[in-house]
Scaffold this motif. Structure first.
Motif, PDB file in Angstrom:
ATOM      1  N   TYR A 171       5.721  -8.451  43.172  1.00  0.00           N
ATOM      2  CA  TYR A 171       4.451  -9.129  43.420  1.00  0.00           C
ATOM      3  C   TYR A 171       4.275 -10.191  42.334  1.00  0.00           C
ATOM      4  CZ  TYR A 171       3.662  -5.222  46.561  1.00  0.00           C
ATOM      5  OH  TYR A 171       3.792  -4.286  47.564  1.00  0.00           O
ATOM      6  N   ILE A 172       4.311 -11.457  42.744  1.00  0.00           N
ATOM      7  CA  ILE A 172       4.211 -12.568  41.809  1.00  0.00           C
ATOM      8  C   ILE A 172       2.799 -13.146  41.851  1.00  0.00           C
ATOM      9  CG2 ILE A 172       5.030 -14.868  41.182  1.00  0.00           C
ATOM     10  CD1 ILE A 172       7.715 -14.163  42.434  1.00  0.00           C
ATOM     11  N   PHE A 173       2.131 -13.131  40.709  1.00  0.00           N
ATOM     12  CA  PHE A 173       0.816 -13.749  40.586  1.00  0.00           C
ATOM     13  C   PHE A 173       1.029 -15.174  40.087  1.00  0.00           C
ATOM     14  CE2 PHE A 173       0.048  -9.303  40.741  1.00  0.00           C
ATOM     15  CZ  PHE A 173      -1.228  -9.133  41.284  1.00  0.00           C
ATOM     16  N   ALA A 174       0.849 -16.131  41.000  1.00  0.00           N
ATOM     17  CA  ALA A 174       1.099 -17.542  40.698  1.00  0.00           C
ATOM     18  C   ALA A 174      -0.112 -18.116  39.972  1.00  0.00           C
ATOM     19  CB  ALA A 174       1.378 -18.313  41.980  1.00  0.00           C
ATOM     20  N   PHE A 175       0.096 -18.544  38.723  1.00  0.00           N
ATOM     21  CA  PHE A 175      -1.035 -18.935  37.892  1.00  0.00           C
ATOM     22  C   PHE A 175      -1.371 -20.426  37.948  1.00  0.00           C
ATOM     23  CE2 PHE A 175      -3.103 -15.900  34.824  1.00  0.00           C
ATOM     24  CZ  PHE A 175      -2.991 -14.832  35.685  1.00  0.00           C
ATOM     25  N   ASP A 176      -0.873 -21.120  38.924  1.00  0.00           N
ATOM     26  CA  ASP A 176      -1.399 -22.444  39.264  1.00  0.00           C
ATOM     27  C   ASP A 176      -1.012 -22.757  40.710  1.00  0.00           C
ATOM     28  OD1 ASP A 176       1.257 -23.635  39.173  1.00  0.00           O
ATOM     29  OD2 ASP A 176       1.019 -23.849  37.018  1.00  0.00           O
ATOM     30  N   ILE A 215       0.812 -14.004  45.213  1.00  0.00           N
ATOM     31  CA  ILE A 215      -0.640 -13.857  45.150  1.00  0.00           C
ATOM     32  C   ILE A 215      -1.214 -15.036  44.369  1.00  0.00           C
ATOM     33  CG2 ILE A 215      -2.537 -12.383  44.357  1.00  0.00           C
ATOM     34  CD1 ILE A 215      -0.260 -10.088  44.494  1.00  0.00           C
ATOM     35  N   SER A 216      -2.154 -15.740  44.967  1.00  0.00           N
ATOM     36  CA  SER A 216      -2.749 -16.906  44.325  1.00  0.00           C
ATOM     37  C   SER A 216      -3.868 -16.480  43.382  1.00  0.00           C
ATOM     38  CB  SER A 216      -3.306 -17.865  45.376  1.00  0.00           C
ATOM     39  OG  SER A 216      -4.424 -17.276  46.026  1.00  0.00           O
ATOM     40  N   LEU A 217      -4.265 -17.406  42.513  1.00  0.00           N
ATOM     41  CA  LEU A 217      -5.395 -17.131  41.638  1.00  0.00           C
ATOM     42  C   LEU A 217      -6.683 -16.919  42.432  1.00  0.00           C
ATOM     43  CD1 LEU A 217      -4.953 -19.523  38.560  1.00  0.00           C
ATOM     44  CD2 LEU A 217      -4.812 -17.022  38.604  1.00  0.00           C
ATOM     45  N   THR A 218      -6.814 -17.642  43.534  1.00  0.00           N
ATOM     46  CA  THR A 218      -8.001 -17.484  44.380  1.00  0.00           C
ATOM     47  C   THR A 218      -8.124 -16.058  44.896  1.00  0.00           C
ATOM     48  OG1 THR A 218      -7.847 -19.800  45.064  1.00  0.00           O
ATOM     49  CG2 THR A 218      -9.207 -18.344  46.417  1.00  0.00           C
ATOM     50  N   GLU A 219      -6.995 -15.464  45.263  1.00  0.00           N
ATOM     51  CA  GLU A 219      -6.994 -14.080  45.740  1.00  0.00           C
ATOM     52  C   GLU A 219      -7.226 -13.096  44.596  1.00  0.00           C
ATOM     53  OE1 GLU A 219      -3.721 -13.404  48.948  1.00  0.00           O
ATOM     54  OE2 GLU A 219      -2.999 -14.990  47.625  1.00  0.00           O
ATOM     55  N   PHE A 220      -6.651 -13.385  43.453  1.00  0.00           N
ATOM     56  CA  PHE A 220      -6.626 -12.436  42.336  1.00  0.00           C
ATOM     57  C   PHE A 220      -7.913 -12.415  41.511  1.00  0.00           C
ATOM     58  CE2 PHE A 220      -5.352 -12.040  37.720  1.00  0.00           C
ATOM     59  CZ  PHE A 220      -5.334 -10.653  37.703  1.00  0.00           C
ATOM     60  N   GLU A 221      -8.415 -13.583  41.165  1.00  0.00           N
ATOM     61  CA  GLU A 221      -9.525 -13.654  40.225  1.00  0.00           C
ATOM     62  C   GLU A 221     -10.835 -13.194  40.853  1.00  0.00           C
ATOM     63  OE1 GLU A 221      -8.308 -17.225  37.158  1.00  0.00           O
ATOM     64  OE2 GLU A 221      -9.116 -17.794  39.111  1.00  0.00           O
ATOM     65  N   ASP A 222     -11.499 -12.271  40.173  1.00  0.00           N
ATOM     66  CA  ASP A 222     -12.818 -11.810  40.607  1.00  0.00           C
ATOM     67  C   ASP A 222     -13.859 -12.265  39.591  1.00  0.00           C
ATOM     68  OD1 ASP A 222     -12.466 -10.137  38.430  1.00  0.00           O
ATOM     69  OD2 ASP A 222     -12.053  -8.349  39.630  1.00  0.00           O
ATOM     70  N   GLU A 223     -15.080 -11.817  39.754  1.00  0.00           N
ATOM     71  CA  GLU A 223     -16.164 -12.262  38.872  1.00  0.00           C
ATOM     72  C   GLU A 223     -15.903 -11.895  37.414  1.00  0.00           C
ATOM     73  OE1 GLU A 223     -19.896 -10.824  40.259  1.00  0.00           O
ATOM     74  OE2 GLU A 223     -19.830 -11.948  42.146  1.00  0.00           O
ATOM     75  N   ARG A 224     -15.317 -10.727  37.194  1.00  0.00           N
ATOM     76  CA  ARG A 224     -15.029 -10.292  35.827  1.00  0.00           C
ATOM     77  C   ARG A 224     -14.087 -11.273  35.125  1.00  0.00           C
ATOM     78  NH1 ARG A 224     -12.152  -4.795  36.594  1.00  0.00           N
ATOM     79  NH2 ARG A 224     -11.008  -6.166  38.034  1.00  0.00           N
TER      80      ARG A 224
END
Length: 323
Positions: free
Chosen positions: A33-38, A56-65
């Motif tokens: 699972y690769i979290f693409a940071f840009d 997995i994009s940042l849009t999918e990964f990043e939450d309010e926290r």
């Protein structure tokens, strides 16, 4: 099946893809699972049709926290903050009984199944730095966030959630109250939590900070190591190519931080083949989809400063001329 997660941006694209290809060569059954940071990296990887990979994009990964703390932290500190949360995200969103975080600048030489199997009935796997110079532990801590496995059990989730909460509270580049980044939180885990296993296999975690303790050789086309102090032999599972930098517009590579002597067998069997592959992979990336720079560059001014320090301190060989 072995489940891995990692995170990197387009600047680390070549490293991350080399790590993935090394997994394909050594591991028969895995998913990464690769979290693409840009966005540049995400769009590029989406077009590569990588087998056994979920992007997995940042849009999918990043939450309010995460979005809240992102504003307050440097890019590096934010990446450190997210390492624990990538594991948490995978366990929350996908069907898996475990997940292992791996750094993008590692390269596998043998099947990491051996390392996971060593956990036995434990819930969390930690790897030590095993510093050659013992005083370095004061800076980086006993454990390294490079290869960490968490089982999807009640106790495994308890440990992981505790770590995620601490990283959200604070995760910085400076040393404050005995903490540094995300990895100094691991220091007391063997005492704080049950079900913690500290990896014993010497082939898991070979890196610039401990490679001086070993001699390396090939046997039946397999990379092996031997300790200098008691001649204990082991298969090299992975090497952590930390802090490689390419001199801007010059055919020179800084292989690791000053202060780390690189033995000849390390240069021959590890750094030279890896650097050649890294250069080739970077060229292929730029040809197929210009991401900007896909290798970490260091300026000429910085190079001169470090070279001066090297001469003054008689630091042996951490620069490599590309011929």
């Amino acid at each position: 099946m072995l489940n891995f997660c990692t995170l990197f941006n387009s600047n680390y694209a070549a490293r991350g893809l080399l790590m993935y290809e090394s997994l394909k060569k050594t591991c028969t059954n895995f998913h990464l699972y690769i979290f693409a940071f840009d966005d540049e990296l995400y769009n590029y990887l989406q077009g590569q049709n990588l087998l056994n990979v979920t992007i997995i994009s940042l849009t999918e990964f990043e939450d309010e926290r995460l979005l809240k703390v992102k504003k307050e932290r440097t890019a590096r500190a934010y990446c450190w903050t997210c390492e624990s949360l990538t594991i948490q995200y995978c366990l929350n969103h996908y069907e898996m009984d475990h997940c292992t975080y791996i750094d993008a600048d590692m390269y596998f030489y043998s099947n990491p199944q051996l390392l996971i199997d060593e956990m036995g009935d434990n819930d969390v796997l930690l790897t030590e730095h095993r510093y050659t110079e013992s005083e370095h532990i004061l800076y980086g801590g006993r454990f390294c966030v490079q290869f960490m496995c968490f089982k999807n059990t009640k106790n495994g989730r308890k440990v992981l959630d505790w770590w995620c909460d601490r990283c959200l509270e604070w995760c910085g580049e400076e040393h404050i109250n005995g903490q540094f980044g995300d990895q100094m939180y691991l220091e007391d885990w063997p005492e704080r939590f049950k079900g913690i296993h500290v990896l014993q296999h010497l082939g898991g975690g070979v890196a610039p900070w401990n490679m001086q303790q070993y001699v390396f050789y090939k046997e039946n086309n397999k990379l092996k190591g031997k300790t200098l102090y008691d001649e204990k032999m082991f298969d090299v599972i992975f090497f952590h190519f930390h802090a490689i930098k390419f001199l801007y517009k010059k055919p020179i590579v800084e292989m690791c931080f000053e202060g780390y002597t690189i033995p000849n067998t390390v240069k021959k069997y590890l750094y030279q083949p890896y650097i050649k592959s890294l250069i080739l992979k970077s060229k292929l990336i730029r040809l197929s989809n210009p991401l900007g720079m896909s290798i970490m560059l260091v300026s000429w001014k910085t190079f001169l400063h470090r070279m001066y320090k090297r001469i003054i301190t008689s630091d042996s060989h951490y620069f490599y001329q590309i011929l």
